[in-house]
Design an enzyme around this catalytic site. Structure first.
Site, PDB file in Angstrom:
ATOM      1  N   GLY A  38     -32.817  36.897  70.907  1.00 51.09           N
ATOM      2  CA  GLY A  38     -32.342  35.611  70.420  1.00 51.09           C
ATOM      3  C   GLY A  38     -31.339  35.756  69.296  1.00 51.09           C
ATOM      4  O   GLY A  38     -31.338  34.978  68.340  1.00 51.09           O
ATOM      5  N   ALA A  39     -30.456  36.740  69.418  1.00 53.92           N
ATOM      6  CA  ALA A  39     -29.559  37.090  68.303  1.00 53.92           C
ATOM      7  C   ALA A  39     -28.213  36.380  68.355  1.00 53.92           C
ATOM      8  O   ALA A  39     -27.323  36.696  67.575  1.00 53.92           O
ATOM      9  CB  ALA A  39     -29.328  38.597  68.285  1.00 53.92           C
ATOM     10  N   ASN A  40     -28.047  35.421  69.257  1.00 52.43           N
ATOM     11  CA  ASN A  40     -26.759  34.737  69.345  1.00 52.43           C
ATOM     12  C   ASN A  40     -26.683  33.501  68.454  1.00 52.43           C
ATOM     13  O   ASN A  40     -25.628  32.879  68.331  1.00 52.43           O
ATOM     14  CB  ASN A  40     -26.481  34.319  70.799  1.00 52.43           C
ATOM     15  CG  ASN A  40     -27.518  33.334  71.313  1.00 52.43           C
ATOM     16  OD1 ASN A  40     -28.683  33.694  71.430  1.00 52.43           O
ATOM     17  ND2 ASN A  40     -27.108  32.120  71.627  1.00 52.43           N
ATOM     18  N   THR A  41     -27.788  33.146  67.800  1.00 52.89           N
ATOM     19  CA  THR A  41     -27.793  31.943  66.978  1.00 52.89           C
ATOM     20  C   THR A  41     -28.879  32.023  65.919  1.00 52.89           C
ATOM     21  O   THR A  41     -29.763  32.893  65.985  1.00 52.89           O
ATOM     22  CB  THR A  41     -28.010  30.690  67.866  1.00 52.89           C
ATOM     23  OG1 THR A  41     -27.826  29.505  67.091  1.00 52.89           O
ATOM     24  CG2 THR A  41     -29.420  30.676  68.453  1.00 52.89           C
ATOM     25  N   GLY A  42     -28.827  31.125  64.944  1.00 52.19           N
ATOM     26  CA  GLY A  42     -29.896  30.993  63.962  1.00 52.19           C
ATOM     27  C   GLY A  42     -30.169  32.237  63.158  1.00 52.19           C
ATOM     28  O   GLY A  42     -29.269  33.028  62.852  1.00 52.19           O
ATOM     29  N   ILE A  43     -31.453  32.433  62.813  1.00 57.27           N
ATOM     30  CA  ILE A  43     -31.806  33.570  61.977  1.00 57.27           C
ATOM     31  C   ILE A  43     -31.644  34.895  62.718  1.00 57.27           C
ATOM     32  O   ILE A  43     -31.463  35.941  62.098  1.00 57.27           O
ATOM     33  CB  ILE A  43     -33.240  33.444  61.406  1.00 57.27           C
ATOM     34  CG1 ILE A  43     -34.279  33.407  62.527  1.00 57.27           C
ATOM     35  CG2 ILE A  43     -33.366  32.218  60.531  1.00 57.27           C
ATOM     36  CD1 ILE A  43     -35.708  33.394  62.009  1.00 57.27           C
ATOM     37  N   GLY A  44     -31.690  34.851  64.048  1.00 53.94           N
ATOM     38  CA  GLY A  44     -31.459  36.067  64.811  1.00 53.94           C
ATOM     39  C   GLY A  44     -30.049  36.587  64.610  1.00 53.94           C
ATOM     40  O   GLY A  44     -29.826  37.783  64.399  1.00 53.94           O
TER      41      GLY A  44
ATOM     42  N   SER B  77     -44.978  32.361  62.525  1.00 53.47           N
ATOM     43  CA  SER B  77     -44.851  31.120  61.760  1.00 53.47           C
ATOM     44  C   SER B  77     -46.195  30.764  61.151  1.00 53.47           C
ATOM     45  O   SER B  77     -47.250  31.100  61.706  1.00 53.47           O
ATOM     46  CB  SER B  77     -44.390  29.972  62.669  1.00 53.47           C
ATOM     47  OG  SER B  77     -44.533  28.720  62.023  1.00 53.47           O
TER      48      SER B  77
ATOM     49  N   TYR C 212     -47.017  25.606  70.694  1.00 49.71           N
ATOM     50  CA  TYR C 212     -46.213  26.466  69.816  1.00 49.71           C
ATOM     51  C   TYR C 212     -47.121  27.239  68.854  1.00 49.71           C
ATOM     52  O   TYR C 212     -46.961  28.452  68.671  1.00 49.71           O
ATOM     53  CB  TYR C 212     -45.214  25.614  69.036  1.00 49.71           C
ATOM     54  CG  TYR C 212     -44.342  26.397  68.087  1.00 49.71           C
ATOM     55  CD1 TYR C 212     -43.283  27.173  68.564  1.00 49.71           C
ATOM     56  CD2 TYR C 212     -44.570  26.367  66.715  1.00 49.71           C
ATOM     57  CE1 TYR C 212     -42.477  27.894  67.688  1.00 49.71           C
ATOM     58  CE2 TYR C 212     -43.760  27.091  65.837  1.00 49.71           C
ATOM     59  CZ  TYR C 212     -42.729  27.851  66.326  1.00 49.71           C
ATOM     60  OH  TYR C 212     -41.936  28.564  65.466  1.00 49.71           O
TER      61      TYR C 212
END
Length: 336
Positions: free
Chosen positions: A65-71, A194, A218
């Protein structure tokens, strides 16, 4: 002297009226609120910073998930430290865009996109095989990707999406890459969880992947992240592989697209008042990836770049072992 005293007392009487009491009270309340806001800003936005300056030259990192956000922010930070960074993302267009952006910002040509769809176990297997064939080492695996599901979406194997992606996909990926991690030791596995895990429950009798609502589903997947980390740290004990779980904080990321419609309408206000930026939210992940001397904390839970205590359910040995066993069956690893 008498005249001076009279003037002074008169001035005091002038400021001693009810209207001036209200002004004084208002000033006190305003100052108190300003101090509280300043303290909140410091604790949420400033205090939780990774201060370690460790370089990662010659190290290889996978971030899901490294294309956005904290990733993406994590990938950017580790690329700046010289690491070879694999952006494991589902979307090819967004993954390649992130690759170009991070390369331009860091000057690091060792940033590469590889397609990985955690909602498909076949995709996870293909990714792991391709990586192992192409790469000599794996020093840090960051299981960052996460989704929130309203119960309507399922993985390719039919599992509830939050549990299937957040736990099972990463469980399978980690196990398929475990030998590479061992051969590259000292190495680390970092699971982004989380504080929502505290609301999670694992019901093995009724199935642990059914639809139980957006929040509970979640939370269940985040509890699974902690139990997975707990058990993994025991399995790799003595192999010089460390496992950490973490809470990044409440982050203003694209995961808001999975919020309920009424919550999305309040997103700007919520983001401004309560959420960290992606850069701020990535700090604990970066800390777990680069800080020295963390091996002694393998299996532990981090928040604000510090080890935190967890609820008893998240360190339940019996529950962790059962989840591991069931996860092996659900990913088909017991038959491989």
């Amino acid at each position: 002297m008498a005249d001076l005293t009279s003037v002074t007392l008169g001035q005091w009487e002038l400021w001693d009226g009810p209207q001036y009491h209200r002004i004084f009270l208002g000033v006190c309340v305003s100052v108190t609120l300003l101090m509280c806001v300043s303290l909140y800003y410091y604790l949420v936005k400033v205090a939780d910073r990774c201060t370690c300056t460790t370089r990662l030259d010659g190290k290889t990192v996978i971030i899901t998930g490294a294309n956005t956000g904290i990733g993406k922010e994590t990938a950017l930070a580790l690329a700046q430290r010289g690491a070879r960074v694999i952006l494991a993302c589902r979307s090819e267009s967004r993954g390649l865009a992130a690759e170009r952006d991070i390369r331009e910002k860091t000057g690091n040509s060792g940033v590469h996109f590889m397609r990985l769809d955690l909602s498909s176990q076949e995709s996870v297997k293909e990714f792991a095989q391709e990586f192992c064939n192409a790469e000599e080492r794996l020093d840090i695996l960051i299981n960052n990707a996460g989704v929130i599901n309203d119960g309507s979406a399922r993985t390719a194997e039919g599992y509830e999406l939050s549990f299937g992606v957040n736990h099972l996909g990463h469980f399978l990926l980690t196990n398929l890459l475990l030998e590479k991690l061992k051969s590259s030791a000292p190495s680390r596995v970092i699971n982004v969880s989380s504080d929502a895990y505290q609301l999670g429950r694992l019901d093995f009798d009724d199935g642990i992947h059914g639809n139980i609502g957006r929040v509970k589903s979640y939370a269940r997947s985040k509890l699974a992240n902690l139990l997975f980390t707990h058990e993994l740290s025991k399995i790799v004990e003595g192999k010089d592989v460390s496992a950490f779980a973490l809470h990044p904080g409440s982050i203003d990321t694209d995961i808001k697209r999975n919020w309920a419609w009424w919550l999305r309408s309040l997103a700007p206000i919520i983001s401004f008042l309560f959420l960290k930026t992606s850069t701020e939210g990535a700090q604990t992940t970066i800390h777990c990836a680069v800080a020295d001397g963390l091996q002694k904390h393998s299996g532990k839970y981090f928040k604000g770049c510090r080890v935190q205590k967890v609820a008893p359910i998240a360190r339940d040995d019996k529950l962790a072992k059962k989840l591991w066993r069931v996860s092996l069956e659900m990913t088909g690893l017991t038959n491989s």
